[in-house]
Design an enzyme around this catalytic site. Structure first.
Site, mmCIF file in Angstrom:
data_model
loop_
_atom_site.group_PDB
_atom_site.id
_atom_site.type_symbol
_atom_site.label_atom_id
_atom_site.label_comp_id
_atom_site.label_asym_id
_atom_site.label_seq_id
_atom_site.Cartn_x
_atom_site.Cartn_y
_atom_site.Cartn_z
ATOM 1 N N CYS A 1 37.918 42.598 41.002
ATOM 2 C CA CYS A 1 37.752 41.794 42.380
ATOM 3 C C CYS A 1 38.815 41.092 42.780
ATOM 4 C CB CYS A 1 36.184 41.358 42.316
ATOM 5 S SG CYS A 1 35.817 39.938 41.155
ATOM 6 N N CYS B 1 43.730 37.634 41.772
ATOM 7 C CA CYS B 1 43.160 38.172 40.629
ATOM 8 C C CYS B 1 43.743 39.698 40.136
ATOM 9 C CB CYS B 1 41.601 38.166 40.488
ATOM 10 S SG CYS B 1 40.730 36.709 41.111
#
Length: 397
Positions: A383, A92
């Site tokens: 995150c 991510c």
């Protein structure tokens, strides 16, 4: 990294609209999404393709996309063969890590002008089977590359949604609190779309179909009219034993899109009479226990802000990727952030989360938001699956 006397600045920033899974952008090869944003940011920065030193893009689900999709995107944008282009993979965080690497390359003097960003077409991610040694008898199960390469923790062998459940339990984030975060995200995104807040940052994508050429320029994923009553009726998806709190509505989606920025030193911008959107002040990355990967931004933000010489109160706008509402609530709670400063035009729960693109997407949105609201200091953070976090501090003026 510290800004120094000749800081690295961001000159232009753009993104595609974010498509829903199997939606408006699902037929577009990922490198074409990359090409679209590269062309746009170069045009906005008044930089010729041959002036680019390097292209760096985050990209996670590369299986079946052909050799070096970032190189394909770069060449497709008219950047000559003589200019290197490559991908970085930090799940991510990939799209933001690409920008960090670009700033690093410029600060060290290895590059003059870098195009950095991220891209992902999750709709085109293939199913996989290992058949090298043949199959003597029986069926061959197909693995979903989205799950095995993007959304399943490699250390605990469970879905990212379970890590969100772990965060919800450890940080005591109730189902109602998660749904409230999700409703706020949807409502803010709806307002932002209707007010035209995203118009400046989005570059249209032209999609060919049987019906002809379609222009995709509006984020497809937000659900207008979202409310707590409707959201509370959804059943938990990852834990079905009565203890679950994470639902499809309070989690981000699987999506398609791309984003990019152009970076150079401040003196280079001045010599070209270009006005930067912002300067890159600092960045940081951190590791946490993979089972609670969602809290990775907590140490990353703390470290990046400390490197910048700021306090959290100094920051005008935060863009923190909403992988899950449980995670967003835990981060805000732990850092003591004002809700009015975080994801003010909605986050990934509403807009979507195209894995490799999201890091740069939130930076693009942050830069345009700071400009629109007259803010000075901003933080972008995400995150990262596997137990990490990444953050960047930028400053206007």
């Amino acid at each position: 990294m510290n800004a120094g006397s000749d800081p690295v600045v961001i000159i232009s920033a753009a993104r595609t609209a974010i498509g829903s899974f199997n939606g408006a952008l699902s037929t577009v090869p990922v490198h074409n999404l990359g090409t679209t944003v590269i062309k746009e940011v170069l045009q906005r920065a008044k930089v010729a393709p041959e002036e680019v030193s390097e292209v760096i893009f985050g990209h996670v689900l590369t299986a079946g996309c052909g050799q070096n999709p970032t190189r394909q995107a770069s060449v497709g944008a008219g950047i000559p063969y003589s200019v290197p282009a490559w991908s970085c993979q930090m799940i991510c965080g990939s799209g933001l890590k690409a920008v960090c690497l670009a700033a690093q390359s410029i600060a060290m003097g290895d590059s003059t002008i870098v195009v950095a960003g991220g891209m992902e077409n999750m709709s085109k991610a293939p199913h996989l089977a290992h058949l090298r040694s043949g199959v003597k008898m029986g069926e061959v199960p197909l693995a979903d590359s989205i799950l095995c390469d993007g959304l399943t923790d490699a250390f605990h062998n469970y879905h990212m949604g379970i890590t969100a459940e772990n965060v919800a339990k450890k940080w005591q984030v109730s189902r109602e609190a998660q749904d409230k975060v999700a409703v706020v995200s949807q409502n803010r995104a709806e307002h932002a779309q209707k007010a035209g807040h995203f118009d400046k940052e989005i570059v249209p994508v032209h999609v060919s179909s049987r019906k002809g050429l379609t222009e995709v320029k509006i984020d497809e994923f937000p659900r207008h009219g979202s409310n707590l009553e409707a959201m509370s009726k959804l059943k938990p998806y990852f834990l079905t034993d009565g203890t679950g709190t994470v639902t499809p509505a309070n989690a981000s989606g699987m999506n398609d899109g791309a984003a990019a920025v152009v970076l150079m030193k401040k003196t280079e911008a001045e010599s070209r009479m270009l006005k930067p959107l912002a300067q890159v002040v600092s960045w940081s990355q951190a590791g946490v226990e993979p089972s609670v990967m969602g809290v990775g931004p907590i140490p990353a933000i703390k470290q990046a802000v400390a490197k910048a010489g700021w306090s959290l109160e100094d920051v005008d706008v935060f863009e923190i990727n909403e992988a899950f509402a449980a995670v967003s609530a835990a981060i805000a709670k732990e850092l003591g952030l004002s809700p009015e400063k975080v994801n003010i035009d909605g986050g990934a729960i509403a807009l979507g989360h195209p894995l490799g693109a999201s890091g740069c997407r939130i930076l693009v949105t942050l830069l345009h938001t700071l400009e629109r609201v007259g803010g000075t200091r901003g933080v972008a953070a995400l995150c990262i699956g596997g137990g990490m976090g990444i953050a960047m501090c930028v400053q206007r003026g």
